[in-house]
Design an enzyme around this catalytic site. Structure first.
Site, PDB file in Angstrom:
ATOM      1  N   ASP A  78      24.374  32.255  31.549  1.00 19.40           N
ATOM      2  CA  ASP A  78      23.498  32.671  30.564  1.00 19.40           C
ATOM      3  C   ASP A  78      24.241  33.361  29.328  1.00 19.40           C
ATOM      4  O   ASP A  78      25.293  33.897  29.421  1.00 19.40           O
ATOM      5  CB  ASP A  78      22.226  33.260  30.724  1.00 19.40           C
ATOM      6  CG  ASP A  78      22.353  34.719  31.150  1.00 19.40           C
ATOM      7  OD1 ASP A  78      23.433  35.163  31.983  1.00 19.40           O
ATOM      8  OD2 ASP A  78      21.747  35.647  30.667  1.00 19.40           O
ATOM      9  N   ASP A  85      34.775  36.906  37.995  1.00 20.00           N
ATOM     10  CA  ASP A  85      35.697  37.222  36.701  1.00 20.00           C
ATOM     11  C   ASP A  85      36.452  38.538  36.929  1.00 20.00           C
ATOM     12  O   ASP A  85      37.697  38.389  37.450  1.00 20.00           O
ATOM     13  CB  ASP A  85      34.555  37.680  35.498  1.00 20.00           C
ATOM     14  CG  ASP A  85      35.271  38.262  34.071  1.00 20.00           C
ATOM     15  OD1 ASP A  85      36.380  38.039  33.926  1.00 20.00           O
ATOM     16  OD2 ASP A  85      34.404  38.957  33.499  1.00 20.00           O
ATOM     17  N   ARG A  88      20.849  28.393  30.324  1.00 23.14           N
ATOM     18  CA  ARG A  88      21.170  28.548  31.713  1.00 23.14           C
ATOM     19  C   ARG A  88      21.039  26.703  32.024  1.00 23.14           C
ATOM     20  O   ARG A  88      21.420  26.487  33.213  1.00 23.14           O
ATOM     21  CB  ARG A  88      20.332  29.371  32.711  1.00 23.14           C
ATOM     22  CG  ARG A  88      20.555  30.538  32.622  1.00 23.14           C
ATOM     23  CD  ARG A  88      19.805  31.295  33.879  1.00 23.14           C
ATOM     24  NE  ARG A  88      19.606  32.684  33.593  1.00 23.14           N
ATOM     25  CZ  ARG A  88      20.628  33.641  33.904  1.00 23.14           C
ATOM     26  NH1 ARG A  88      21.812  33.148  34.254  1.00 23.14           N
ATOM     27  NH2 ARG A  88      20.374  34.882  33.858  1.00 23.14           N
ATOM     28  N   PHE A 131      34.519  33.282  27.465  1.00 20.31           N
ATOM     29  CA  PHE A 131      33.084  33.378  27.871  1.00 20.31           C
ATOM     30  C   PHE A 131      32.505  31.936  27.844  1.00 20.31           C
ATOM     31  O   PHE A 131      32.414  31.095  26.979  1.00 20.31           O
ATOM     32  CB  PHE A 131      32.251  34.289  26.799  1.00 20.31           C
ATOM     33  CG  PHE A 131      30.951  34.836  27.647  1.00 20.31           C
ATOM     34  CD1 PHE A 131      30.940  35.868  28.503  1.00 20.31           C
ATOM     35  CD2 PHE A 131      29.846  34.094  27.401  1.00 20.31           C
ATOM     36  CE1 PHE A 131      29.871  36.274  29.133  1.00 20.31           C
ATOM     37  CE2 PHE A 131      28.705  34.600  27.862  1.00 20.31           C
ATOM     38  CZ  PHE A 131      28.419  35.516  28.691  1.00 20.31           C
ATOM     39  N   GLU A 146      28.951  31.185  44.303  1.00 22.92           N
ATOM     40  CA  GLU A 146      28.893  31.937  42.896  1.00 22.92           C
ATOM     41  C   GLU A 146      29.308  31.149  41.762  1.00 22.92           C
ATOM     42  O   GLU A 146      29.956  30.070  41.934  1.00 22.92           O
ATOM     43  CB  GLU A 146      30.024  33.144  43.053  1.00 22.92           C
ATOM     44  CG  GLU A 146      29.638  34.435  43.256  1.00 22.92           C
ATOM     45  CD  GLU A 146      28.803  35.152  42.082  1.00 22.92           C
ATOM     46  OE1 GLU A 146      28.257  34.517  41.307  1.00 22.92           O
ATOM     47  OE2 GLU A 146      29.008  36.343  41.744  1.00 22.92           O
ATOM     48  N   ASP A 147      28.728  31.638  40.748  1.00 22.50           N
ATOM     49  CA  ASP A 147      28.834  30.563  39.466  1.00 22.50           C
ATOM     50  C   ASP A 147      30.578  30.847  38.767  1.00 22.50           C
ATOM     51  O   ASP A 147      31.198  30.085  38.875  1.00 22.50           O
ATOM     52  CB  ASP A 147      27.789  31.008  38.473  1.00 22.50           C
ATOM     53  CG  ASP A 147      27.698  32.643  38.314  1.00 22.50           C
ATOM     54  OD1 ASP A 147      28.504  33.350  38.928  1.00 22.50           O
ATOM     55  OD2 ASP A 147      26.748  32.734  37.548  1.00 22.50           O
TER      56      ASP A 147
HETATM   57  P1  5GP Z   1      32.464  39.866  37.943  1.00 26.96           P
HETATM   58  O1  5GP Z   1      31.801  40.966  38.618  1.00 26.96           O
HETATM   59  O2  5GP Z   1      33.185  39.037  38.578  1.00 26.96           O
HETATM   60  O3  5GP Z   1      33.208  40.548  36.712  1.00 26.96           O
HETATM   61  O4  5GP Z   1      31.257  39.129  36.966  1.00 26.96           O
HETATM   62  C1  5GP Z   1      30.684  38.164  37.844  1.00 26.96           C
HETATM   63  C2  5GP Z   1      29.532  37.990  37.041  1.00 26.96           C
HETATM   64  O5  5GP Z   1      29.290  38.292  35.431  1.00 26.96           O
HETATM   65  C3  5GP Z   1      29.120  36.340  37.244  1.00 26.96           C
HETATM   66  O6  5GP Z   1      28.262  36.172  38.424  1.00 26.96           O
HETATM   67  C4  5GP Z   1      28.152  36.256  35.887  1.00 26.96           C
HETATM   68  O7  5GP Z   1      26.842  36.531  36.112  1.00 26.96           O
HETATM   69  C5  5GP Z   1      28.770  37.205  34.832  1.00 26.96           C
HETATM   70  N1  5GP Z   1      29.834  36.664  34.152  1.00 26.96           N
HETATM   71  C6  5GP Z   1      31.095  36.619  33.924  1.00 26.96           C
HETATM   72  N2  5GP Z   1      31.742  35.852  33.430  1.00 26.96           N
HETATM   73  C7  5GP Z   1      30.943  35.124  32.534  1.00 26.96           C
HETATM   74  C8  5GP Z   1      30.894  34.083  31.646  1.00 26.96           C
HETATM   75  O8  5GP Z   1      31.833  33.691  31.093  1.00 26.96           O
HETATM   76  N3  5GP Z   1      29.572  33.593  31.265  1.00 26.96           N
HETATM   77  C9  5GP Z   1      28.480  34.305  31.761  1.00 26.96           C
HETATM   78  N4  5GP Z   1      27.341  33.764  31.134  1.00 26.96           N
HETATM   79  N5  5GP Z   1      28.395  35.122  32.666  1.00 26.96           N
HETATM   80  C10 5GP Z   1      29.415  35.740  33.045  1.00 26.96           C
END
Ligand code: 5GP
Length: 181
Positions: free
Chosen positions: A161, A105, A167, A154, A101-102
């Site tokens: 993105d 959050d 990206r 963020f 995973e990138d």
């Molecule tokens: P979660 O379900 O953990 O809240 O969110 C995960 C997804 O939200 C990540 O895989 C990503 O695609 C997006 N995301 C969460 N934080 C960020 C951020 O700081 N920047 C960007 N570009 N995407 C984020």
């Protein structure tokens, strides 16, 4: 446009992870994954589109005959539920699965995904995340391989993105607070 020009984009604040730091992280995580999964049938599963760039670098630091597979998901605006828009191409039953995973959050996306993958009876199921932002965590996600624990900002770049753009930045940058509202 050069990386230099992109960094001077008025929406971006500062560099969180430079490309050489990302390279070091990939080297370190790749080495650990190689040691831990030697002799195992490892498949790296990535969530499109954000995880793609990290996967591309990480998989080349893993010295094992791994396979790659991809999923795509869309979140509802509440963030509470997600739906699979592209499923894996191959079965994962009795295979060792590592989700790449990138960023984690709230953890809700991964929580849902891990539930779906677990129901397919893999031999093991782990998580490798480049960024871990735990300030807004709602689901408890065990992250076996973590690149960086980061502050509540963020970020864009290196797969991540903002409205589909950024990206392709070779580094990860924070976005100005004013932009995010
Ligand atoms: P979660 O379900 O953990 O809240 O969110 C995960 C997804 O939200 C990540 O895989 C990503 O695609 C997006 N995301 C969460 N934080 C960020 C951020 O700081 N920047 C960007 N570009 N995407 C984020």
């Amino acid at each position: 446009m050069t990386a230099y020009q992109l960094l001077h984009d008025p929406l971006l604040d500062s560099v969180l992870l430079a490309s050489d730091e990302i390279e070091d992280i990939c080297q370190d995580l790749g080495g650990r994954i190689t040691r831990d999964y030697t002799g195992h049938d490892l498949v790296l599963v990535t969530v499109l589109r954000g995880g793609l760039v990290f996967l591309a670098d990480l998989c080349r630091r893993i010295d094992l005959p791994v396979t790659l597979d991809f999923m795509a998901i869309s979140s509802y605006s509440s963030g509470a539920a997600v739906r699979i828009t592209k499923d894996l191409d191959d079965a994962i039953t009795r295979r060792d699965v590592l989700v790449v995973e990138d960023i984690v959050d709230t953890g809700l996306t991964l929580n849902y995904l891990l539930g779906v993958l677990k129901s397919r009876n893999p031999a093991s199921l782990g998580v490798c995340a480049l960024l871990d932002r735990d300030a807004r965590r709602l689901a408890d996600i065990p992250i076996a391989y973590r690149g960086l624990k980061m502050p509540d900002r963020f970020v864009v770049g290196y797969g991540l993105d903002l409205g589909g753009r950024y990206r392709n930045l070779p580094y990860i940058a924070t976005v100005r607070d004013e932009v995010m509202g």
